[in-house]
Design a protein around this motif. Sequence first.
Motif, PDB file in Angstrom:
ATOM      1  N   PRO A  30       1.093  -1.092   0.447  1.00  0.00           N
ATOM      2  CA  PRO A  30      -0.181   0.471   0.347  1.00  0.00           C
ATOM      3  C   PRO A  30       1.009   0.973  -0.285  1.00  0.00           C
ATOM      4  N   MET A  31       2.059   1.428   0.210  1.00  0.00           N
ATOM      5  CA  MET A  31       3.261   2.022   0.950  1.00  0.00           C
ATOM      6  C   MET A  31       3.303   3.202  -0.922  1.00  0.00           C
ATOM      7  N   PHE A  32       3.012   1.770  -1.898  1.00  0.00           N
ATOM      8  CA  PHE A  32       3.578   2.272  -3.130  1.00  0.00           C
ATOM      9  C   PHE A  32       1.755   3.067  -4.086  1.00  0.00           C
ATOM     10  N   SER A  33       1.158   3.729  -3.338  1.00  0.00           N
ATOM     11  CA  SER A  33       0.194   3.607  -4.268  1.00  0.00           C
ATOM     12  C   SER A  33       0.294   4.179  -4.894  1.00  0.00           C
ATOM     13  N   THR A  34       0.601   5.530  -4.201  1.00  0.00           N
ATOM     14  CA  THR A  34       0.611   7.114  -4.869  1.00  0.00           C
ATOM     15  C   THR A  34       1.550   6.836  -6.110  1.00  0.00           C
ATOM     16  N   CYS A  35       2.783   6.389  -6.003  1.00  0.00           N
ATOM     17  CA  CYS A  35       3.904   6.693  -6.755  1.00  0.00           C
ATOM     18  C   CYS A  35       3.692   5.380  -7.903  1.00  0.00           C
ATOM     19  N   GLY A  36       2.647   4.320  -7.251  1.00  0.00           N
ATOM     20  CA  GLY A  36       1.888   3.466  -8.782  1.00  0.00           C
ATOM     21  C   GLY A  36       0.931   4.216  -9.185  1.00  0.00           C
ATOM     22  N   GLY A  37       0.003   5.381  -8.897  1.00  0.00           N
ATOM     23  CA  GLY A  37      -1.253   6.340  -9.414  1.00  0.00           C
ATOM     24  C   GLY A  37      -1.162   7.078 -10.089  1.00  0.00           C
ATOM     25  N   LEU A  38       0.714   8.060 -10.111  1.00  0.00           N
ATOM     26  CA  LEU A  38       1.385   8.488 -10.908  1.00  0.00           C
ATOM     27  C   LEU A  38       2.055   8.084 -12.004  1.00  0.00           C
ATOM     28  N   LEU A  39       2.143   6.766 -12.081  1.00  0.00           N
ATOM     29  CA  LEU A  39       3.100   6.372 -13.217  1.00  0.00           C
ATOM     30  C   LEU A  39       1.561   5.872 -14.041  1.00  0.00           C
ATOM     31  N   LYS A  40       0.616   5.445 -13.396  1.00  0.00           N
ATOM     32  CA  LYS A  40      -0.713   5.604 -14.786  1.00  0.00           C
ATOM     33  C   LYS A  40      -1.254   6.573 -14.800  1.00  0.00           C
ATOM     34  N   PHE A  41      -1.264   7.420 -14.160  1.00  0.00           N
ATOM     35  CA  PHE A  41      -1.704   9.048 -15.137  1.00  0.00           C
ATOM     36  C   PHE A  41      -1.288   9.411 -16.633  1.00  0.00           C
ATOM     37  N   ALA A  42       0.572   9.242 -15.465  1.00  0.00           N
ATOM     38  CA  ALA A  42       1.686   9.350 -17.086  1.00  0.00           C
ATOM     39  C   ALA A  42       1.429   8.710 -17.885  1.00  0.00           C
ATOM     40  N   LEU A  43       0.711   7.355 -17.202  1.00  0.00           N
ATOM     41  CA  LEU A  43       0.721   6.648 -19.173  1.00  0.00           C
ATOM     42  C   LEU A  43      -1.103   6.781 -19.770  1.00  0.00           C
ATOM     43  N   ARG A  44      -2.224   7.278 -19.200  1.00  0.00           N
ATOM     44  CA  ARG A  44      -3.401   7.676 -19.834  1.00  0.00           C
ATOM     45  C   ARG A  44      -2.661   9.328 -20.186  1.00  0.00           C
ATOM     46  N   ASP A  45      -2.336   9.882 -19.982  1.00  0.00           N
ATOM     47  CA  ASP A  45      -1.250  10.948 -20.403  1.00  0.00           C
ATOM     48  C   ASP A  45      -0.978  10.758 -21.550  1.00  0.00           C
ATOM     49  N   TYR A  46      -0.358   9.470 -21.651  1.00  0.00           N
ATOM     50  CA  TYR A  46       0.862   9.682 -23.151  1.00  0.00           C
ATOM     51  C   TYR A  46      -0.468   9.001 -24.132  1.00  0.00           C
TER      52      TYR A  46
END
Length: 423
Positions: A379-395
């Motif tokens: 769970p401590m990686f949730s925010t960082c993982g979400g940032l990567l998901k956001f970057a992917l969808r933005d891309y």
Amino acid sequence: MSILFKKTPKRKKNIFTAIDIGGSKVCCAIAKLDERASGENLKIIGLGYQVSRGIKNGTITNLEELEDSILNAVHSAEQMAGDTIEEVYVNLAASCTKSHTVDVEIALNGQVISDIQIRQLMALGRASFVNPYSQIIHVLPIAYALDDVEGIKDPRGLVGQKITASLHIVSAQLSLMQNIANCIGRCHLDVSGFVVSPYASGLSILDDDELELGVTIIDLGGSNSSIASFLDGALVHIDSIPIGGSHITSDIARGLSTPLVQAERLKTLYGTTIFSSSDDRETILVPQLGEGMHQITNQVPKSLLTQIIRARAEEMLEMIWKRLQHSGMDRLVCQRVVLTGGGSQLPGIRELASNIWGKQIRIGYPKGIVGGSDIVSTPMFSTCGGLLKFALRDYIGDESQISPVYDDGAILTRIMGWIRENF
């Protein structure tokens, strides 16, 4: 107009980078699309963790210390990836942001709705926000209404006389965003975009059904706890309270008269919110504060440690529920609650929350991300993982997912930055 993005994006080889600046740690993750897996799975190729210094409750308190934390995390991630990075997606703490909803409408006169009209609605939403000291982070559609028909999720292709959009606008203090962008720039990196932390966590841990039916996530961080509520696939509310895992650590240090480092160790090894019949008989060794190299310890019953942890955990959970009641989210979307963040790993916190709130609780783990280390699946990686998901969808420009971001302001800011640098 403020320039927060120094250059146009230079992403290479479909590589995405995120920096999660939290109250207790700074995490840098480098990922690429996992070509062997179906869907939008990301594979971590570089990961770096550092103790967070120079920032408190999302506000920079020492620029050089924060820069060192970020540089060390980035260096570790680059070494693991065997590559260098140039741009990153960065989170902003919910405690430093504000959100509100606004309704905007435009006349159609029988036209077919396309991306042009959608962007016009987003621009109207931005124009309605007038605050010279703040900048918009997200403009997120909640729902559309076409003439007298409400509850439309995607109006493109439909015909009508007028269209109305309910928009969720999330903003942050301009000076804070400039300072963080400046700190990232001192690390020789460009900011591709900012994402509010609990929204990023939601992208990482929530199922489609949860998003559709309504869910609230509670991200128990180091210095604060963030709240994000989703309904009908859209982010409808964000909030936070200024209590997190570090406050539990401080309570242990004060209550047992031990250094903060030892208090964190005791919390990790023996911490729980659940009392056991053997706690009074079981003792733990507690190094005493101020004894230096003498390593003088004191024996205390484990029940005392549990009592200290439980008292602060109860206060934290009760404060969260009061915030949800104040916003009305307790009635709207709180049938389903997901705990995530480092604090959700405290043994017994799920059961305690369920008893206090009277709700069924689950722990949220990042999904669709592999590789790196075991930390990636916690769970401590949730925010960082979400940032990567956001970057992917933005891309890839995927606007079919939850709360599509039509961020005209970010695009315009990048264009203006490029013009000022090159002409």
